[in-house]
Write a protein that holds these residues in place. Structure first.
Motif, PDB file in Angstrom:
ATOM      1  N   MET A 199       7.464 112.294  88.886  1.00 25.25           N
ATOM      2  CA  MET A 199       6.572 111.148  88.955  1.00 25.25           C
ATOM      3  C   MET A 199       5.634 110.405  88.467  1.00 25.25           C
ATOM      4  SD  MET A 199       3.809 113.644  86.210  1.00 25.25           S
ATOM      5  CE  MET A 199       4.821 112.566  84.146  1.00 25.25           C
ATOM      6  N   SER A 200       4.906 109.552  89.015  1.00 21.31           N
ATOM      7  CA  SER A 200       4.378 108.738  88.034  1.00 21.31           C
ATOM      8  C   SER A 200       3.078 108.684  87.895  1.00 21.31           C
ATOM      9  CB  SER A 200       4.707 107.473  89.616  1.00 21.31           C
ATOM     10  OG  SER A 200       3.844 107.864  90.378  1.00 21.31           O
ATOM     11  N   ILE A 201       3.167 107.592  86.984  1.00 17.49           N
ATOM     12  CA  ILE A 201       1.814 107.085  86.437  1.00 17.49           C
ATOM     13  C   ILE A 201       1.244 106.418  87.033  1.00 17.49           C
ATOM     14  CG2 ILE A 201      -0.217 107.431  84.147  1.00 17.49           C
ATOM     15  CD1 ILE A 201       1.982 109.479  83.297  1.00 17.49           C
ATOM     16  N   THR A 202      -0.276 106.304  86.921  1.00 15.04           N
ATOM     17  CA  THR A 202      -1.102 105.066  87.978  1.00 15.04           C
ATOM     18  C   THR A 202      -2.304 104.678  86.961  1.00 15.04           C
ATOM     19  OG1 THR A 202      -0.402 105.722  89.883  1.00 15.04           O
ATOM     20  CG2 THR A 202      -2.429 103.639  89.764  1.00 15.04           C
ATOM     21  N   LEU A 203      -2.319 103.644  86.520  1.00 12.76           N
ATOM     22  CA  LEU A 203      -3.264 103.492  85.478  1.00 12.76           C
ATOM     23  C   LEU A 203      -4.437 102.625  85.863  1.00 12.76           C
ATOM     24  CD1 LEU A 203      -1.509 102.107  82.162  1.00 12.76           C
ATOM     25  CD2 LEU A 203      -2.273 104.258  82.979  1.00 12.76           C
ATOM     26  N   ASP A 204      -5.433 102.962  86.469  1.00 10.07           N
ATOM     27  CA  ASP A 204      -6.477 102.558  87.230  1.00 10.07           C
ATOM     28  C   ASP A 204      -8.156 101.214  86.090  1.00 10.07           C
ATOM     29  OD1 ASP A 204      -8.336 102.189  89.577  1.00 10.07           O
ATOM     30  OD2 ASP A 204      -9.242 103.831  89.725  1.00 10.07           O
ATOM     31  N   PHE A 205      -6.858 100.604  86.141  1.00  5.32           N
ATOM     32  CA  PHE A 205      -8.367  99.789  85.771  1.00  5.32           C
ATOM     33  C   PHE A 205      -7.671  97.887  85.503  1.00  5.32           C
ATOM     34  CE2 PHE A 205      -5.544 100.776  82.106  1.00  5.32           C
ATOM     35  CZ  PHE A 205      -5.212  99.807  80.892  1.00  5.32           C
ATOM     36  N   ASN A 206      -8.630  97.071  84.891  1.00 14.34           N
ATOM     37  CA  ASN A 206      -7.625  95.783  84.891  1.00 14.34           C
ATOM     38  C   ASN A 206      -8.415  94.654  84.624  1.00 14.34           C
ATOM     39  OD1 ASN A 206     -10.252  94.705  85.913  1.00 14.34           O
ATOM     40  ND2 ASN A 206      -9.637  94.674  88.379  1.00 14.34           N
ATOM     41  N   GLY A 207      -8.179  93.525  84.158  1.00 13.92           N
ATOM     42  CA  GLY A 207      -8.421  93.294  82.063  1.00 13.92           C
ATOM     43  C   GLY A 207      -9.972  92.802  82.766  1.00 13.92           C
ATOM     44  N   LYS A 208     -11.387  92.504  83.614  1.00 16.37           N
ATOM     45  CA  LYS A 208     -11.976  92.959  84.034  1.00 16.37           C
ATOM     46  C   LYS A 208     -13.346  93.741  83.727  1.00 16.37           C
ATOM     47  CE  LYS A 208     -11.828  88.764  87.874  1.00 16.37           C
ATOM     48  NZ  LYS A 208     -11.992  89.005  88.855  1.00 16.37           N
ATOM     49  N   ASN A 209     -11.919  94.993  83.938  1.00 18.65           N
ATOM     50  CA  ASN A 209     -12.778  96.836  83.681  1.00 18.65           C
ATOM     51  C   ASN A 209     -12.553  96.379  82.588  1.00 18.65           C
ATOM     52  OD1 ASN A 209     -12.325  96.601  86.692  1.00 18.65           O
ATOM     53  ND2 ASN A 209     -11.871  99.154  86.041  1.00 18.65           N
ATOM     54  N   LEU A 210     -11.181  96.024  81.747  1.00 18.69           N
ATOM     55  CA  LEU A 210     -11.278  95.537  80.052  1.00 18.69           C
ATOM     56  C   LEU A 210     -12.660  95.586  79.254  1.00 18.69           C
ATOM     57  CD1 LEU A 210      -9.462  97.587  78.140  1.00 18.69           C
ATOM     58  CD2 LEU A 210      -8.431  95.062  78.360  1.00 18.69           C
ATOM     59  N   ALA A 211     -12.796  94.316  80.153  1.00 22.33           N
ATOM     60  CA  ALA A 211     -13.627  93.168  79.518  1.00 22.33           C
ATOM     61  C   ALA A 211     -15.011  93.968  79.319  1.00 22.33           C
ATOM     62  CB  ALA A 211     -13.836  91.977  79.999  1.00 22.33           C
ATOM     63  N   LYS A 212     -15.411  94.829  80.605  1.00 25.18           N
ATOM     64  CA  LYS A 212     -16.993  95.187  81.046  1.00 25.18           C
ATOM     65  C   LYS A 212     -17.130  96.220  80.194  1.00 25.18           C
ATOM     66  CE  LYS A 212     -16.552  93.881  85.158  1.00 25.18           C
ATOM     67  NZ  LYS A 212     -16.991  93.892  86.988  1.00 25.18           N
ATOM     68  N   SER A 213     -16.053  96.679  79.495  1.00 28.99           N
ATOM     69  CA  SER A 213     -15.772  98.488  79.647  1.00 28.99           C
ATOM     70  C   SER A 213     -17.308  98.898  78.441  1.00 28.99           C
ATOM     71  CB  SER A 213     -14.969  99.082  78.865  1.00 28.99           C
ATOM     72  OG  SER A 213     -13.776  98.928  80.308  1.00 28.99           O
ATOM     73  N   LYS A 214     -17.663  99.818  78.251  1.00 26.82           N
ATOM     74  CA  LYS A 214     -18.575  99.794  77.249  1.00 26.82           C
ATOM     75  C   LYS A 214     -17.816 100.283  75.757  1.00 26.82           C
ATOM     76  CE  LYS A 214     -19.553 105.161  78.122  1.00 26.82           C
ATOM     77  NZ  LYS A 214     -19.850 106.240  77.867  1.00 26.82           N
ATOM     78  N   THR A 215     -17.909  99.707  74.916  1.00 28.72           N
ATOM     79  CA  THR A 215     -17.723 100.294  73.256  1.00 28.72           C
ATOM     80  C   THR A 215     -17.530 101.989  72.739  1.00 28.72           C
ATOM     81  OG1 THR A 215     -17.631  97.864  73.336  1.00 28.72           O
ATOM     82  CG2 THR A 215     -16.990  99.635  70.971  1.00 28.72           C
ATOM     83  N   LEU A 216     -16.726 102.237  72.614  1.00 30.09           N
ATOM     84  CA  LEU A 216     -16.940 104.312  72.290  1.00 30.09           C
ATOM     85  C   LEU A 216     -17.001 104.515  70.491  1.00 30.09           C
ATOM     86  CD1 LEU A 216     -14.331 105.306  75.102  1.00 30.09           C
ATOM     87  CD2 LEU A 216     -16.627 105.150  74.776  1.00 30.09           C
ATOM     88  N   ASN A 217     -17.212 105.234  70.412  1.00 28.09           N
ATOM     89  CA  ASN A 217     -17.810 105.582  68.358  1.00 28.09           C
ATOM     90  C   ASN A 217     -16.253 106.693  68.722  1.00 28.09           C
ATOM     91  OD1 ASN A 217     -17.469 106.677  66.002  1.00 28.09           O
ATOM     92  ND2 ASN A 217     -20.061 106.994  66.184  1.00 28.09           N
ATOM     93  N   LEU A 218     -14.974 106.432  67.912  1.00 34.90           N
ATOM     94  CA  LEU A 218     -14.433 107.160  68.760  1.00 34.90           C
ATOM     95  C   LEU A 218     -13.778 107.867  67.254  1.00 34.90           C
ATOM     96  CD1 LEU A 218     -12.448 107.695  70.986  1.00 34.90           C
ATOM     97  CD2 LEU A 218     -11.094 106.607  69.983  1.00 34.90           C
ATOM     98  N   HIS A 219     -12.922 109.028  67.641  1.00 32.75           N
ATOM     99  CA  HIS A 219     -13.198 110.114  65.795  1.00 32.75           C
ATOM    100  C   HIS A 219     -11.753 110.638  66.243  1.00 32.75           C
ATOM    101  CE1 HIS A 219     -16.638 110.734  63.836  1.00 32.75           C
ATOM    102  NE2 HIS A 219     -17.175 110.548  65.210  1.00 32.75           N
ATOM    103  N   PHE A 220     -10.326 110.227  65.741  1.00 36.59           N
ATOM    104  CA  PHE A 220      -9.280 111.496  66.006  1.00 36.59           C
ATOM    105  C   PHE A 220      -9.385 112.137  64.806  1.00 36.59           C
ATOM    106  CE2 PHE A 220      -4.217 111.654  64.880  1.00 36.59           C
ATOM    107  CZ  PHE A 220      -3.885 111.800  65.785  1.00 36.59           C
ATOM    108  N   LEU A 221      -9.001 113.860  65.183  1.00 37.06           N
ATOM    109  CA  LEU A 221      -9.704 114.564  64.790  1.00 37.06           C
ATOM    110  C   LEU A 221      -8.531 115.248  65.101  1.00 37.06           C
ATOM    111  CD1 LEU A 221     -12.692 115.893  65.981  1.00 37.06           C
ATOM    112  CD2 LEU A 221     -13.028 115.750  63.624  1.00 37.06           C
ATOM    113  N   PRO A 222      -7.816 116.178  63.657  1.00 35.12           N
ATOM    114  CA  PRO A 222      -6.928 117.395  63.456  1.00 35.12           C
ATOM    115  C   PRO A 222      -6.850 118.219  64.040  1.00 35.12           C
ATOM    116  CG  PRO A 222      -8.013 116.843  61.396  1.00 35.12           C
ATOM    117  CD  PRO A 222      -8.427 116.384  62.590  1.00 35.12           C
ATOM    118  N   ALA A 223      -7.454 118.655  65.185  1.00 35.99           N
ATOM    119  CA  ALA A 223      -7.525 119.798  66.523  1.00 35.99           C
ATOM    120  C   ALA A 223      -7.635 119.474  66.954  1.00 35.99           C
ATOM    121  CB  ALA A 223      -8.900 120.473  65.432  1.00 35.99           C
ATOM    122  N   LYS A 224      -7.101 121.057  68.349  1.00 36.18           N
ATOM    123  CA  LYS A 224      -7.513 121.138  69.280  1.00 36.18           C
ATOM    124  C   LYS A 224      -8.723 121.619  70.056  1.00 36.18           C
ATOM    125  CE  LYS A 224      -4.920 122.316  73.572  1.00 36.18           C
ATOM    126  NZ  LYS A 224      -3.822 122.204  74.085  1.00 36.18           N
TER     127      LYS A 224
END
Length: 156
Positions: A1-26
């Protein structure tokens, strides 16, 4: 099994900034959630727990958290799987959906501390960097000299 990451440095710079929460729940859900209206609006500062501590609740369970910065020199990214794998051996592809520099780390009914396993894992980035930095000959000689002097003082 392989995992491919679909992004590059240009995508990283243009990506939207997220308001993220790390919750102790599923959460068994895969759709959008109106987090701003139904969660963020109920997050309040809780100075009685300490500086920078916030409170909220999830499904009636009290949450205590604080806002954390991504370690210096790192960038937080959110990846989403493009297709659900058919089996464990199926190749997987993840695409970039956003970036973040800070996030809110939550605990159930307990003030977050450096004793939490997740926060200890974040501290390991600093330890790994310190262990991987090269040591110059001059620094090595200085440390050897300091150790010899320390041994002489202890034996006296």
């Amino acid at each position: 099994m392989s995992i491919t990451l679909d992004f590059n440095g240009k995508n990283l710079a243009k990506s939207k900034t997220l308001n993220l929460h790390f919750l102790p729940a599923k959460v068994n859900g895969d759709g959008n959630a109106n987090v701003e209206t139904y969660f963020n609006n109920y997050t309040h500062e809780a100075p009685e727990y300490g500086s920078g501590v916030v409170t909220n609740a999830l499904r009636g369970y009290p949450l205590v958290g604080n806002r954390m910065q991504v370690p210096e020199g790192y960038k937080g990214i959110v990846l989403q799987e493009t297709e659900k794998p058919l089996s464990e051996s199926t190749d997987r592809q993840l695409r970039l959906t956003g970036v973040f520099d800070e996030f809110t780390y939550w605990n159930y009914d307990k003030v977050p501390s450096n004793g939490d396993p997740y926060r200890q894992a974040l501290l390991m980035a600093d330890v790994a960097q310190a262990l991987s930095e090269p040591i110059s000959e001059e620094d090595l000689e200085t440390e050897i000299k300091r150790n010899r002097e320390s041994k002489k003082e202890n034996s006296s």
